[in-house]
Design a protein around this motif. Structure first.
Motif: not given
Length: 230
Positions: A192-194, A199-200, A204-213
């Protein structure tokens, strides 16, 4: 200089209080929807009578596997709409008169206190005749909150010599069952606190993967650009 001294003083007090109470590890698993659903039911049935959760909407419970019909039937007890927040109808003035302090909103209590603190607190109540409500707590000394789950856990007393909690009367649940119920409640309070925490993290994993690519493409572009330059 004064600010620095104040900081050291507060840090020392915090460290002292942290060492004074040994917290139990809360078994948190935000991927366990069954646990979150049980915790939500306990929260609504026991906590929402006094504590509000004004930053949490009933509709968020759909994300933990509950249908809108189930939420309306089992968790919305005062005629709220599914898009409403989990508010409490108890008047502020009355609550302050009854408890000596207005019960705090629990929307983000897991972020301010921590899961281990909540888990230990809900297992740390004991009988204390010197208190107005008849209860005290090993984690939060002289807490104004009564033990709302005492019928489930039973009554405990504090051994003045060993400072350990001892069973005085048994409750409807045995120790393992009660600890499991508190674990589910704590799990839900963390969720409930978040509500978008999972999802966040997934995003984050998708963002890191995109940055590595992107880094790989940038390195290859640099090599191609400087290939003919000596």
């Amino acid at each position: 200089m004064k600010i620095f001294i104040t900081f050291l003083t507060l840090f020392s007090l915090h460290s002292f209080s942290a060492e004074k109470v040994e917290l139990s590890k809360a078994p948190i698993d935000l991927t366990d929807n069954q646990s979150l659903q049980r915790g939500a039911k306990t929260f609504v049935n026991y906590c929402l009578n006094c504590h509000s959760a004004n930053y949490m909407r009933y509709s968020n419970l759909i994300d933990i596997g509950l249908s809108a019909d189930t939420i309306k039937r089992d968790l919305m007890l005062n005629g709220d709409k599914i898009g409403d927040t989990m508010s409490v109808n108890m008047p502020v003035k009355e609550s302050k008169k009854w408890f000596g302090v207005t019960p705090p909103d629990l929307s983000v209590v897991a972020r301010s206190r921590g899961a281990d603190w909540i888990y230990s607190y809900m297992r740390g109540f004991y009988r204390d005749p010197s208190r107005a409500m008849g209860w005290n707590n090993t984690v939060l000394l002289n807490s104004a909150m009564p033990h709302i789950l005492w019928e489930l856990q039973g009554e405990q007393t504090l051994n003045p010599k060993t400072k350990n909690l001892e069973t005085f009367t048994s409750g409807k649940l045995n120790t393992k069952e009660y600890d499991s119920l508190v674990a589910d409640l704590t799990n839900y309070l963390v969720y409930m606190s978040e509500p978008d925490q999972l999802k966040r993290k997934k995003m984050g994993y998708y963002v890191i993967g995109f940055l590595l690519l992107l880094l790989l493409l940038t390195i290859n572009l640099k090599k191609e650009y400087w290939r003919d330059i000596k």
